[in-house]
Scaffold this motif. Structure first.
Motif, PDB file in Angstrom:
ATOM      1  N   MET A 200      23.205  34.033  42.800  1.00 45.14           N
ATOM      2  CA  MET A 200      23.366  33.810  44.238  1.00 45.14           C
ATOM      3  C   MET A 200      24.791  33.387  44.595  1.00 45.14           C
ATOM      4  SD  MET A 200      19.819  31.992  45.462  1.00 45.14           S
ATOM      5  CE  MET A 200      19.970  30.642  44.300  1.00 45.14           C
ATOM      6  N   GLU A 201      25.408  32.556  43.751  1.00 47.68           N
ATOM      7  CA  GLU A 201      26.692  31.967  44.111  1.00 47.68           C
ATOM      8  C   GLU A 201      27.890  32.768  43.617  1.00 47.68           C
ATOM      9  OE1 GLU A 201      27.086  29.432  46.061  1.00 47.68           O
ATOM     10  OE2 GLU A 201      24.935  29.067  46.276  1.00 47.68           O
ATOM     11  N   ILE A 202      27.767  33.438  42.480  1.00 49.57           N
ATOM     12  CA  ILE A 202      28.933  34.060  41.850  1.00 49.57           C
ATOM     13  C   ILE A 202      28.813  35.569  41.766  1.00 49.57           C
ATOM     14  CG2 ILE A 202      30.372  34.061  39.761  1.00 49.57           C
ATOM     15  CD1 ILE A 202      29.353  31.284  39.165  1.00 49.57           C
ATOM     16  N   HIS A 203      27.614  36.127  41.669  1.00 53.77           N
ATOM     17  CA  HIS A 203      27.429  37.565  41.532  1.00 53.77           C
ATOM     18  C   HIS A 203      28.025  38.299  42.739  1.00 53.77           C
ATOM     19  CE1 HIS A 203      25.276  40.928  39.658  1.00 53.77           C
ATOM     20  NE2 HIS A 203      25.081  41.354  40.886  1.00 53.77           N
ATOM     21  N   PRO A 204      28.659  39.473  42.598  1.00 54.30           N
ATOM     22  CA  PRO A 204      28.818  40.190  41.338  1.00 54.30           C
ATOM     23  C   PRO A 204      29.996  39.697  40.517  1.00 54.30           C
ATOM     24  CG  PRO A 204      29.758  41.485  43.107  1.00 54.30           C
ATOM     25  CD  PRO A 204      29.180  40.241  43.752  1.00 54.30           C
ATOM     26  N   TYR A 205      29.822  39.682  39.211  1.00 59.91           N
ATOM     27  CA  TYR A 205      30.908  39.350  38.319  1.00 59.91           C
ATOM     28  C   TYR A 205      31.217  40.560  37.457  1.00 59.91           C
ATOM     29  CZ  TYR A 205      26.495  37.881  36.208  1.00 59.91           C
ATOM     30  OH  TYR A 205      25.196  37.800  35.805  1.00 59.91           O
ATOM     31  N   ALA A 206      32.430  40.629  36.982  1.00 64.05           N
ATOM     32  CA  ALA A 206      32.868  41.809  36.249  1.00 64.05           C
ATOM     33  C   ALA A 206      33.482  41.386  34.930  1.00 64.05           C
ATOM     34  CB  ALA A 206      33.893  42.593  37.068  1.00 64.05           C
ATOM     35  N   ARG A 207      33.534  42.341  34.004  1.00 60.90           N
ATOM     36  CA  ARG A 207      34.094  42.033  32.707  1.00 60.90           C
ATOM     37  C   ARG A 207      35.613  42.007  32.748  1.00 60.90           C
ATOM     38  NH1 ARG A 207      33.558  45.603  27.127  1.00 60.90           N
ATOM     39  NH2 ARG A 207      34.753  44.171  25.815  1.00 60.90           N
ATOM     40  N   TRP A 208      36.220  42.875  33.552  1.00 63.16           N
ATOM     41  CA  TRP A 208      37.670  43.041  33.494  1.00 63.16           C
ATOM     42  C   TRP A 208      38.402  42.445  34.680  1.00 63.16           C
ATOM     43  CZ3 TRP A 208      39.046  44.617  28.848  1.00 63.16           C
ATOM     44  CH2 TRP A 208      38.134  45.367  28.083  1.00 63.16           C
ATOM     45  N   ALA A 209      37.834  42.520  35.866  1.00 64.44           N
ATOM     46  CA  ALA A 209      38.541  42.117  37.081  1.00 64.44           C
ATOM     47  C   ALA A 209      38.196  40.686  37.478  1.00 64.44           C
ATOM     48  CB  ALA A 209      38.203  43.064  38.230  1.00 64.44           C
ATOM     49  N   PRO A 211      37.942  37.833  40.645  1.00 63.56           N
ATOM     50  CA  PRO A 211      37.466  38.038  42.019  1.00 63.56           C
ATOM     51  C   PRO A 211      38.509  38.695  42.924  1.00 63.56           C
ATOM     52  CG  PRO A 211      36.755  35.901  41.218  1.00 63.56           C
ATOM     53  CD  PRO A 211      37.651  36.465  40.159  1.00 63.56           C
ATOM     54  N   ALA A 212      39.780  38.303  42.789  1.00 62.18           N
ATOM     55  CA  ALA A 212      40.824  38.929  43.599  1.00 62.18           C
ATOM     56  C   ALA A 212      40.993  40.399  43.225  1.00 62.18           C
ATOM     57  CB  ALA A 212      42.150  38.189  43.412  1.00 62.18           C
ATOM     58  N   GLY A 213      40.903  40.707  41.940  1.00 60.26           N
ATOM     59  CA  GLY A 213      40.993  42.103  41.506  1.00 60.26           C
ATOM     60  C   GLY A 213      39.847  42.934  42.034  1.00 60.26           C
ATOM     61  N   GLN A 214      38.656  42.372  42.055  1.00 57.79           N
ATOM     62  CA  GLN A 214      37.504  43.094  42.603  1.00 57.79           C
ATOM     63  C   GLN A 214      37.696  43.403  44.083  1.00 57.79           C
ATOM     64  OE1 GLN A 214      33.472  41.727  41.227  1.00 57.79           O
ATOM     65  NE2 GLN A 214      34.661  40.119  40.247  1.00 57.79           N
ATOM     66  N   ARG A 215      38.262  42.450  44.806  1.00 62.24           N
ATOM     67  CA  ARG A 215      38.488  42.693  46.240  1.00 62.24           C
ATOM     68  C   ARG A 215      39.495  43.821  46.455  1.00 62.24           C
ATOM     69  NH1 ARG A 215      38.189  36.984  46.539  1.00 62.24           N
ATOM     70  NH2 ARG A 215      40.455  36.812  46.442  1.00 62.24           N
ATOM     71  N   LEU A 216      40.543  43.856  45.641  1.00 61.86           N
ATOM     72  CA  LEU A 216      41.537  44.924  45.799  1.00 61.86           C
ATOM     73  C   LEU A 216      40.956  46.283  45.424  1.00 61.86           C
ATOM     74  CD1 LEU A 216      44.868  43.301  44.514  1.00 61.86           C
ATOM     75  CD2 LEU A 216      44.092  43.655  46.863  1.00 61.86           C
TER      76      LEU A 216
END
Length: 269
Positions: A200-209, A211-216
């Motif tokens: 609920m609080e952190i998902h989605p999480y990624a192996r490589w990126a 949070p800032a990388g995911q947004r970009l």
């Protein structure tokens, strides 16, 4: 009372896994303030790395060169060099991985290109900018959270297994099995609750990126969605992988690569 040893083991496994997940979440939160790089515009190689790591970068390079007719990817799973002059470090890494004969199977080419200095340099730059997590998630950041969540899931299964073993043991009449099961339900509830909060609080999480990388990466996809050109196609490959390829011959080449990798190459990784 021998079952108490299993209960203590269950608490130790559950507590340690949840603690490591909490620490990873704290490190991810600490990385977040420096990770906001709003003015950075991702290249396709950077988007590929953040979405799928080094091998996604190699896949993108292979597809890009094939689309430009500078590399032939046969449906049999072989890559043949047409233009031996790479236009950047990534392309030169792919050509070097194919070798002086100008022809090689796609699986070893992909593995060698993913391990090349060009990809390591790309990784270092993204980590330094706060857009990627160190070592594909072995350190802090969202990748560390993903690894921590996996450990908590394993801990939940371990708690269940220990509980079943304890219930299978002979128990005194004064210790009903339902009461023993309830004791094991407590560490199980801890692991499941920790996973629910994380989702609920952190998902989605990624192996490589990060949070800032995911947004970009998300912003790059949004900019590409409104067009239908070559860059949009390559953006789709960078973000979603070779499964986003719509050309039958090209898909066949990579499908053969996946089969070959699963049978031979991946076991060496």
């Amino acid at each position: 009372m021998f079952w108490v040893l299993f209960l203590l083991s269950a608490w130790a496994v559950a507590g340690l896994a949840c603690l490591r997940l909490c620490l990873a979440a704290v490190r991810a939160a600490a990385v977040e303030p420096r990770a906001v790089v709003r003015e950075h515009t991702l290249t396709l190689y950077e988007a590929a790395f953040l979405s799928g790591g080094p091998r996604r970068v190699a896949d993108l390079t292979l597809v890009s060169m094939a689309r430009q007719r500078r590399l032939l990817l046969a449906h049999t799973g072989w890559a043949t060099v047409v233009d031996p002059c790479g236009r950047d470090d990534m392309e030169r890494s792919v050509i070097g991985a194919i070798g002086p004969g100008g022809q090689s199977r796609i699986a070893p080419v992909r593995a060698a290109a993913a391990a090349a200095d060009a990809v390591r340099g790309l990784s270092d730059r993204l980590v330094g900018a706060g857009l990627a997590v160190p070592d594909g998630g072995s350190g802090g950041g969202s990748g560390g959270v993903a690894a921590g969540a996996r450990r908590v899931r394993v801990a939940a299964v371990t708690v269940c297994a220990l509980g079943l073993v304890a219930l299978a043991l002979p128990l005194p009449a004064t210790e009903p099995r339902l009461l023993v099961a309830l004791w094991f339900a407590l560490p199980l509830a801890l692991t499941l609750g920790c996973l629910a909060i994380t989702r609920m609080e952190i998902h989605p999480y990624a192996r490589w990126a990060s949070p800032a990388g995911q947004r970009l990466v998300g912003a790059l996809v949004q900019r590409a969605d409104g067009t239908a050109d070559e860059r949009t196609f390559l953006t789709s490959v960078a973000v979603r992988g070779v499964h986003a390829i719509g050309e039958p011959d090209l898909r066949a080449a990579f499908a053969h690569r996946e089969k070959y990798a699963g049978d031979h190459w991946e076991r060496r990784a």
